[in-house]
Design an enzyme around this catalytic site. Structure first.
Site, PDB file in Angstrom:
ATOM      1  N   SER A 105      77.330 -10.697  60.774  1.00 52.68           N
ATOM      2  CA  SER A 105      77.644  -9.294  60.462  1.00 52.68           C
ATOM      3  C   SER A 105      78.752  -9.333  59.416  1.00 52.68           C
ATOM      4  O   SER A 105      79.914  -9.551  59.736  1.00 52.68           O
ATOM      5  CB  SER A 105      78.127  -8.558  61.713  1.00 52.68           C
ATOM      6  N   LYS A 180      74.260  -2.486  60.332  1.00 57.05           N
ATOM      7  CA  LYS A 180      74.776  -3.249  61.481  1.00 57.05           C
ATOM      8  C   LYS A 180      76.183  -2.777  61.874  1.00 57.05           C
ATOM      9  O   LYS A 180      76.489  -2.600  63.058  1.00 57.05           O
ATOM     10  CB  LYS A 180      74.793  -4.745  61.131  1.00 57.05           C
ATOM     11  N   LYS A 249      86.334  -6.500  63.818  1.00 58.15           N
ATOM     12  CA  LYS A 249      85.926  -6.760  62.417  1.00 58.15           C
ATOM     13  C   LYS A 249      84.816  -5.793  61.996  1.00 58.15           C
ATOM     14  O   LYS A 249      84.872  -5.187  60.935  1.00 58.15           O
ATOM     15  CB  LYS A 249      85.425  -8.204  62.292  1.00 58.15           C
TER      16      LYS A 249
END
Ligand code: NAD
Length: 308
Positions: A105, A180, A249
């Site tokens: 990702s 995502k 993140k």
């Protein structure tokens, strides 16, 4: 652009970089399907499950063969290092590497930057981040949202199908990463909110197992309620297999995007803050499901373990 494409009857040799929580079961799916793979990871312990299985392993990608490079790494900076760094996959392999498929990702802007650099070396790139967590990685039933050239995806779709049940082209390079990050925004909200709801309900005298059973068939249902909480919170194993640091993140990627677009996204901003805080409080590598333990600390109240 004419990519360095494989011939129709070509069999792929995969160099899989990053065999942690996700990469390990994903690479094993390829292995089970009879795909010729080599595996790289900076952590020797992560390589151990592949030793003695006829798989070339190593800590430096440039020492390993493969025309298709698949990455499953923590961040786009790790991907850049693993591809273009001192011992990166492209070092000394001009002409051999045909494509990089990044299944991490990553931030879409970083993926676009890397793809442009790879294109100059006649190497194609797809961003193919995955969803479904370790359970679906083990069964080869991940969902992947793919950004990049649709024709390139079609060429490599059979390879991805060994790891992913749902493979969807979602746009140009970086589009998979964008989708995502937004998916994980939704996932992060429901994990935190479901944990709060469970703790408040338990404090009010409700049975946590009953709450989860009801929510599973009610409008409050989510992946948190259906999978993460029953499997890792109720039994207090806190071992879902996705770290709070990686979730933070993903939220920062999504929140940066909203800021770049100059769009107010107050829930996204608040969710990012919650998880940045959780990362500080719990440590980056703590399992995501440990968010519950933070709430318990604040409430001075702890759930009892319920074996599933
Ligand atoms: P992880 O930390 O468990 O595994 C990452 C692996 O990469 C580790 O084994 C590490 O040693 C290795 N590594 C780090 N830097 C390296 C380098 N330069 N070269 C080679 N190896 C290197 O992470 P994970 O949970 O497997 O996640 C991988 C990616 O997939 C992340 O981008 C994450 O956001 C994403 N993701 C994770 C999940 C999940 O449930 N765990 C689900 C969907 C997507």
């Amino acid at each position: 652009m004419e990519w360095n494409k494989p011939a129709l009857n070509d069999t792929h040799r995969v160099l899989f970089i990053g065999v942690g929580h996700m990469g390990n079961p994903m690479a094993h799916c390829l292995l089970k399907a009879g795909v010729d793979i080599a595996v790289a990871d900076v952590n020797e312990a992560a390589l151990a499950p592949f030793v003695g299985q006829g798989v070339a392993t190593g800590t430096q990608p440039d020492a390993l063969p493969g025309d298709v490079v698949i990455t499953s790494l923590p961040t786009d900076q790790h991907v850049r290092e693993a591809i273009l760094g001192e011992h990166g996959a492209l070092r000394g392999h001009a002409g051999e590497r045909r494509i990089v498929i990044d299944m991490s990702s990553s931030a879409p802007s970083e993926t676009q930057r890397l793809a442009a650099e790879l294109a100059k070396q006649n190497v194609a790139m797809l961003d193919a981040p995955v969803s479904g967590g370790v359970p679906r990685a083990k069964t080869g039933e991940l969902t992947t949202m793919v950004g990049g050239d649709a024709a390139v995806l079609e060429r490599y779709r059979p390879l991805l199908a060994h790891m992913c049940k749902n493979i969807r082209h979602v746009g140009a390079i970086g589009a998979g990463d964008t989708l995502k990050a937004l998916n994980n925004f939704l996932s992060a909200v429901s994990m935190w909110a479901s944990s709060e709801a469970l703790l408040v309900g338990a404090r009010a005298g409700l049975d946590p197992q009953v709450m989860v059973d009801i929510w599973k068939t009610s409008t409050g249902r989510s992946h948190a309620v259906e999978v993460k909480i029953p499997n890792a919170v109720l039994p207090r194993t806190f071992d879902y297999g996705f770290s709070v640091g990686l979730m933070a993140k993903d939220l920062s990627i999504a929140a940066s995007l909203s800021r770049e677009l100059n769009m107010p996204a107050p829930m996204l901003a608040a969710t990012e803050e919650h998880y940045l805080f959780a990362r500080e409080a719990l440590g980056s590598s703590a399992d995501l499901t440990r968010v519950m333990t933070l709430l318990e600390t604040w409430a001075h109240f702890e759930l009892s373990a319920i074996p599933q």
